[in-house]
Scaffold this motif. Structure first.
Motif, mmCIF file in Angstrom:
data_model
loop_
_atom_site.group_PDB
_atom_site.id
_atom_site.type_symbol
_atom_site.label_atom_id
_atom_site.label_comp_id
_atom_site.label_asym_id
_atom_site.label_seq_id
_atom_site.Cartn_x
_atom_site.Cartn_y
_atom_site.Cartn_z
ATOM 1 N N UNK A 11 21.661 -75.154 70.799
ATOM 2 C CA UNK A 11 20.344 -75.792 70.818
ATOM 3 C C UNK A 11 19.864 -76.101 69.397
ATOM 4 N N UNK A 12 20.057 -75.147 68.469
ATOM 5 C CA UNK A 12 19.627 -75.386 67.090
ATOM 6 C C UNK A 12 20.491 -76.445 66.408
ATOM 7 N N UNK A 13 21.775 -76.499 66.750
ATOM 8 C CA UNK A 13 22.634 -77.553 66.193
ATOM 9 C C UNK A 13 22.106 -78.917 66.609
ATOM 10 N N UNK A 14 21.695 -79.058 67.879
ATOM 11 C CA UNK A 14 21.157 -80.334 68.351
ATOM 12 C C UNK A 14 19.883 -80.697 67.605
ATOM 13 N N UNK A 15 19.009 -79.720 67.409
ATOM 14 C CA UNK A 15 17.765 -79.978 66.650
ATOM 15 C C UNK A 15 18.083 -80.436 65.235
ATOM 16 N N UNK A 16 18.989 -79.731 64.579
ATOM 17 C CA UNK A 16 19.358 -80.052 63.204
ATOM 18 C C UNK A 16 19.927 -81.463 63.120
ATOM 19 N N UNK A 17 20.825 -81.804 64.021
ATOM 20 C CA UNK A 17 21.455 -83.121 63.995
ATOM 21 C C UNK A 17 20.475 -84.236 64.340
ATOM 22 N N UNK A 18 19.488 -83.932 65.173
ATOM 23 C CA UNK A 18 18.493 -84.927 65.546
ATOM 24 C C UNK A 18 17.744 -85.438 64.319
ATOM 25 N N UNK A 19 17.522 -84.564 63.349
ATOM 26 C CA UNK A 19 16.809 -84.989 62.144
ATOM 27 C C UNK A 19 17.602 -86.031 61.356
ATOM 28 N N UNK A 20 18.884 -86.142 61.607
ATOM 29 C CA UNK A 20 19.714 -87.127 60.923
ATOM 30 C C UNK A 20 19.336 -88.568 61.219
ATOM 31 N N UNK A 21 18.600 -88.814 62.305
ATOM 32 C CA UNK A 21 18.216 -90.198 62.617
ATOM 33 C C UNK A 21 17.031 -90.665 61.780
ATOM 34 N N UNK A 22 16.338 -89.724 61.129
ATOM 35 C CA UNK A 22 15.192 -90.097 60.315
ATOM 36 C C UNK A 22 15.628 -90.351 58.884
ATOM 37 N N UNK A 23 15.120 -91.410 58.265
ATOM 38 C CA UNK A 23 15.485 -91.699 56.868
ATOM 39 C C UNK A 23 15.022 -90.562 55.943
ATOM 40 N N UNK A 24 15.825 -90.295 54.941
ATOM 41 C CA UNK A 24 15.490 -89.247 53.977
ATOM 42 C C UNK A 24 14.237 -89.627 53.207
ATOM 43 N N UNK A 25 13.419 -88.627 52.896
ATOM 44 C CA UNK A 25 12.221 -88.785 52.072
ATOM 45 C C UNK A 25 11.172 -89.701 52.701
ATOM 46 N N UNK A 26 11.130 -89.791 54.015
ATOM 47 C CA UNK A 26 10.099 -90.585 54.661
ATOM 48 C C UNK A 26 9.269 -89.695 55.572
ATOM 49 N N UNK A 27 8.006 -90.016 55.682
ATOM 50 C CA UNK A 27 7.106 -89.283 56.567
ATOM 51 C C UNK A 27 7.297 -89.820 57.980
ATOM 52 N N UNK A 28 7.344 -88.893 58.950
ATOM 53 C CA UNK A 28 7.420 -89.326 60.333
ATOM 54 C C UNK A 28 6.474 -88.482 61.171
ATOM 55 N N UNK A 29 6.057 -89.031 62.275
ATOM 56 C CA UNK A 29 5.073 -88.381 63.134
ATOM 57 C C UNK A 29 5.718 -87.265 63.947
#
Length: 186
Positions: free
Chosen positions: A163-181
């Protein structure tokens, strides 16, 4: 608020104050050039510290500044850091010290790798489990030093639950150094 508005707002906010700002992980000279305008020099002892892996960025940051190049830890310092970060150093029996020292040596004085290794081993009980981690470190390691460090750092990821691996990998879709909701994450 535009970048220009933000720069003016920050500059006005800091103008009469003494401040210490840390800007972490600057990769391009141009990025620092655009940021530094927002930090007024009021001759009051204020400081901006930037961290970077790029020597040319550090040298260009400020001609009056000081560029401090971090060194790798010695074997003794590495072992000391490992023991301090190990959650229960008393659980390390004398037979575990030799494989632990071998693994710490593989970290090549890189503090992050040593801390990751010590935290990982803190959750492993007994010599057999430590030996499994050690064997995994040496498996598929090439001559490239960066691959060795990558393997050490990947151990912390591989040790996560599914479950934590999935959470960690999910963050990969967000661009680095950008704010997201937060709603986008949920």
């Amino acid at each position: 608020m535009t970048e220009g508005d933000l720069e003016i707002y920050l500059s006005d906010l800091l103008k009469e104050r003494k401040y210490l700002v840390v800007v972490d992980d600057v990769w391009q000279k141009e990025a620092w050039e655009s940021l530094k305008r927002a930090f007024p020099d009021s001759k009051n002892g204020s400081r901006v510290i930037i961290t970077t892996r790029k020597e040319d960025v550090a040298e260009r940051a400020d001609n009056r500044g000081f560029a401090h190049k971090l060194r790798f830890l010695s074997q003794e310092e590495s072992w000391d850091l490992f023991r301090r970060k190990l959650l229960d150093v008393r659980a390390m029996v004398p037979k575990m010290e030799s494989p632990a020292k071998d693994m710490v040596e593989k970290c090549r004085g890189l503090p992050l790798a040593i801390v990751v290794l010590s935290r990982l081993l803190s959750h492993k009980k007994g010599l057999n489990e430590w030996q499994k981690v050690k064997d995994h470190l040496w498996k598929n390691i090439k001559e490239d030093k960066s691959i060795e460090i990558y393997n050490i750092l990947s151990l912390s990821y591989n040790d996560l639950s599914a479950a934590l691996k999935q959470c960690f990998l999910y963050f990969g879709i967000f661009p680095e150094d950008q704010v997201f909701e937060a709603d986008n994450i949920i």
